[in-house]
Structure formats: structure tokens, C-alpha cells
Design a protein around this motif. Sequence first.
Motif, PDB file in Angstrom:
ATOM      1  N   PRO A 291       0.803  -1.221   0.000  1.00 41.65           N
ATOM      2  CA  PRO A 291       0.000   0.000   0.000  1.00 41.65           C
ATOM      3  C   PRO A 291       0.833   1.267   0.000  1.00 41.65           C
ATOM      4  O   PRO A 291       0.425   2.285  -0.566  1.00 41.65           O
ATOM      5  CB  PRO A 291      -0.824  -0.119   1.293  1.00 41.65           C
ATOM      6  N   THR A 294       2.073   1.814  -3.629  1.00 39.25           N
ATOM      7  CA  THR A 294       0.943   2.172  -4.477  1.00 39.25           C
ATOM      8  C   THR A 294       0.523   3.616  -4.250  1.00 39.25           C
ATOM      9  O   THR A 294       0.258   4.362  -5.194  1.00 39.25           O
ATOM     10  CB  THR A 294      -0.243   1.234  -4.204  1.00 39.25           C
ATOM     11  N   ARG A 295       0.445   4.016  -2.998  1.00 41.69           N
ATOM     12  CA  ARG A 295      -0.002   5.369  -2.682  1.00 41.69           C
ATOM     13  C   ARG A 295       1.038   6.427  -3.053  1.00 41.69           C
ATOM     14  O   ARG A 295       0.694   7.584  -3.284  1.00 41.69           O
ATOM     15  CB  ARG A 295      -0.360   5.464  -1.199  1.00 41.69           C
ATOM     16  N   THR A 298       1.011   6.097  -7.470  1.00 46.22           N
ATOM     17  CA  THR A 298      -0.233   6.364  -8.196  1.00 46.22           C
ATOM     18  C   THR A 298      -0.419   7.855  -8.463  1.00 46.22           C
ATOM     19  O   THR A 298      -0.696   8.250  -9.612  1.00 46.22           O
ATOM     20  CB  THR A 298      -1.439   5.789  -7.430  1.00 46.22           C
ATOM     21  N   SER A 343      -2.644  -2.077  -6.378  1.00 47.62           N
ATOM     22  CA  SER A 343      -3.548  -1.362  -5.485  1.00 47.62           C
ATOM     23  C   SER A 343      -4.736  -2.235  -5.097  1.00 47.62           C
ATOM     24  O   SER A 343      -5.138  -2.282  -3.933  1.00 47.62           O
ATOM     25  CB  SER A 343      -4.042  -0.080  -6.158  1.00 47.62           C
ATOM     26  N   ARG A 347      -5.774  -3.522  -1.256  1.00 46.95           N
ATOM     27  CA  ARG A 347      -6.922  -2.817  -0.694  1.00 46.95           C
ATOM     28  C   ARG A 347      -7.821  -3.754   0.094  1.00 46.95           C
ATOM     29  O   ARG A 347      -8.026  -4.906  -0.286  1.00 46.95           O
ATOM     30  CB  ARG A 347      -7.730  -2.163  -1.813  1.00 46.95           C
ATOM     31  N   PHE A 356      -8.465   7.952  -2.474  1.00 44.74           N
ATOM     32  CA  PHE A 356      -7.496   7.194  -3.259  1.00 44.74           C
ATOM     33  C   PHE A 356      -8.177   6.434  -4.391  1.00 44.74           C
ATOM     34  O   PHE A 356      -7.579   6.230  -5.454  1.00 44.74           O
ATOM     35  CB  PHE A 356      -6.726   6.224  -2.364  1.00 44.74           C
ATOM     36  N   GLN A 360      -7.234   6.552  -8.285  1.00 45.74           N
ATOM     37  CA  GLN A 360      -7.081   5.383  -9.153  1.00 45.74           C
ATOM     38  C   GLN A 360      -7.927   5.522 -10.407  1.00 45.74           C
ATOM     39  O   GLN A 360      -7.492   5.175 -11.512  1.00 45.74           O
ATOM     40  CB  GLN A 360      -7.489   4.116  -8.392  1.00 45.74           C
TER      41      GLN A 360
END
Length: 454
Positions: A291, A294-295, A298, A343, A347, A356, A360
Motif C-alpha cells: 500500500p 501504491t499510494r 499512483t 492497489s 486494498r 485514493f 485510481q
Amino acid sequence: MTENDTELEAQIAEWRSYMLRRRAVNSADVDELEDHLRERVADLAETGLRPDEAFLIAVKRMGRMDELSREFAREHSDRLWKQLVLTDDEDAPAEAERRRGLVVMIVCAGLAAAGLKLPLLFGLGFDEDADFYLRNAGLLVLAPLALYFGWRRKAGRGTAGALIGLFALAAIAANAYPLDDDSQSMVLTAIHLPLALWLAVGVAYAAGEWRSGQKRMDFIRFTGEWFIYFVLIALGGGVLTAITVGTFSAIGIDTETFISEWLIPCGAAAAVVVAAWLVEAKQSVIENMAPVLTRVFTPLFTVTLVAVLVAIAVTTNAIDVERDMLILFDLLLVVVLGLVLYSISARDPAAPAGFFDWMQLALVVSALLIDVLVLIAITGRITEWGLTPNKSAALGENLVLFANLAWSAWLYWTVIKGRKKFARLERWQTDYMPVYAAWAWIVVLAFPPIFAFA
């Protein structure tokens, strides 16, 4: 519902989410185990225990899940889990299993390294026969990885037979066609065959349960985690190489041949298996990175794609569809798709839609628009100059990506609006994986004869 009941449901949801991320059980098993867990909690609550106490003790007593409970306790060491689940002595059979896994990893890594040097016995060198290694590198390196997972997952005869068939087909496709060194079909085979074989490794990883959406999602998680470890090993290998060159140069010894023909290729081949072993051995650590990565990336990729779209709109310049540019744009779209998959795998399906998810959606829509522009440019060039292997492969790949991105954008929108559950989006991505495999095999097997091996 009382506050204690709410807390209990949250604990069970967290336990369920954790179990679904493990490869030892599938979703049906987790459903059954959850029923047993609730029954045990209810029985213990009747003795006067609070729901949270009953929950912790019930998990402790679930003998079938002892090892998974130990892992959960280690990951959540700041909670009462550690005191209730962990013991001072490690499970001897589990420790012996880890040691056997280490030995098998070393053997398979050695096979991967030796596989690249084995052709030397038949007079095939890196410089003189670069085309042979270009076609067969994926086959030589990924076969030991499939062997490793076949042993680790205790693959049955059916799975073993399927894997042998796929790798045999790959060997025929890579070597039977009369491909010239500078032909487009040669390059396409070198790119697509490793992709097809990587998805074949997924069959070994899933121990034959490839039809299970949960197993496919586990393989998606593994792929992302493997990539992280492989890059870290590569960076460490780069430092080792620099130190080796510098140290031996200081005493007048030239290590260029050893570095280029032994250390780098053999080390990279072995690292493919070592990275997989590290993911398996240290899974709980790397999962926490998913995570975070990804955060971080992204938003960055979203800004990049939006900037590209704005630049195209302002300058009115069309996208260059020469081969290098097509590869660059396709890589960009693949990275975006990877971020989406990563992601989704990280999640919590039960979590409500938030900011978020909007990010995405923006990322997917931006990638979708760029894909449309690439498709328009490719179609224009094909209309003007006719079909070639490169343009045909690019057209097909972008159509495959377009279908995925378009439906993903729609599903993200419905999830954000609360019309569908997040599980639909996850299932779409796992169900789409065979499409990538099918397209890769089509390019490898059908394109060379269709285009007269050009």
C-alpha cells in the motif's frame, strides 16, 4: 449492536482479510473456518468472557490454523495475539520445512545459473550466438522457478504435466522457426515468450488451482513483491560488481570477461529464484510495502499521464508510432495496469470508497485516453503502410489493454458510487489474466508463420 459486538465484528473481519491473503487456504476454507470461529466465540462468551477475550482464545484453540495464527501474531506483535498465540519454542517440523525450502531454492537457483551456461557445451557463446540466448533466456531461467514452486506447492501429476507441456511448447516455438537475427518476429518472440512462461509459472504457484480467483490474485501480489525484491537484489549486485571491478583493477587483474560472461548473467538468473524465495520467506514484511508503494506512485503517474495529455492537446502533435515509441507507451500502460493490480491486491475489499479510489479512477481514465490516441496512430500507420509484425503486435496489445482499462474505469466508477462491491473489480482483473497469456502465446506461435518469419 453493542460496542462489544462492533469490536468483535471488526476483529473477525480483520482475521478474515488476513487469512484470505495466505496461500494455505482458499475463500471457501475461510468461510468454513469463520463459521467454526464464530461458534467457538459464542461458546466462550457463554462462560462469561468478553467478546474480544473470547475471540482471542478461540483463535488460539483453532489447531488447524496454528501456523497462520503464529504469522498473524508476528505481524501484529503489539497486540495480545503475541502473548496468546506465540510460544517460546518454534515448531520443529516447520523449521525443518524452512530448511528444506532453503536447500531447494539453492538447487533451483543453481539450475537457473547453470542453464545459461549449459549451451556453452554445445559451442553456443553469448557473443557469437546472441540470437539463441535472446529467444531462450526466459525458458532457461523460468523453468527452474516453475520447478521450485512445483516442489513447494506439492504439484500433482496433472499440474506437472501441464507445466512440462507449456515449457516444451515454448522450447519448440523459440527454436523451431527459422527466424533471422534482425527480424521483427525474433524480437517479438524474445519479448512475449517470457511473459507467456511467467503466467505458466503462475500455474505452478497456484498448484493447479488456476481457476480460483483468489489464487490468481495471490499470484498478482507475488509478482509485484517479486519485482521489488529482484530490483533490490539487482541494486546490490550492481554495487558488488563495481567493488569487484575496482578491487581487482587495483592489483592489475582484468575482470571484464568474468563480469560480463559469468557474474552478471548467472547472478541475474539465480536472482529470479532467490527473489521468489525471499517473497515466500518474508511475506509479512513485504506486504506492508504494497500500500505504501501504491499510494506513492499512483499520484505521480497520474500527474505524468495528465501532463502528457495536456501536452498533446496544446501542441496538437500526434503520437510517434515508431517501434521504440510504441514500446515506451506500452510499457507506460503496463506500469499503470501494474499499479492498478497492486492497489487492488493491497486494498481491503470491505473498506468504503475514498479519495485514493478517485485517484485510481483518474489514473485509469488517463491511461485509457492515451491508449486511444496510440490506437488511432497505429491504425493510421497500418492503413497507410500495411501490416507488419511489430504494428500488428502493438495493435493487439493495445486493444487488450484498452478492454481491461475501459471496463476497469467503469467498475471503479460504480464502486465509488456505491452501485457495486469492490470484489467485482478484483474479480474482473483476475478473470482477465488468461487473456494476457492467450495473446502472448498467439504472438509467439502464430505471428512468425503468418508474417513469413519476417
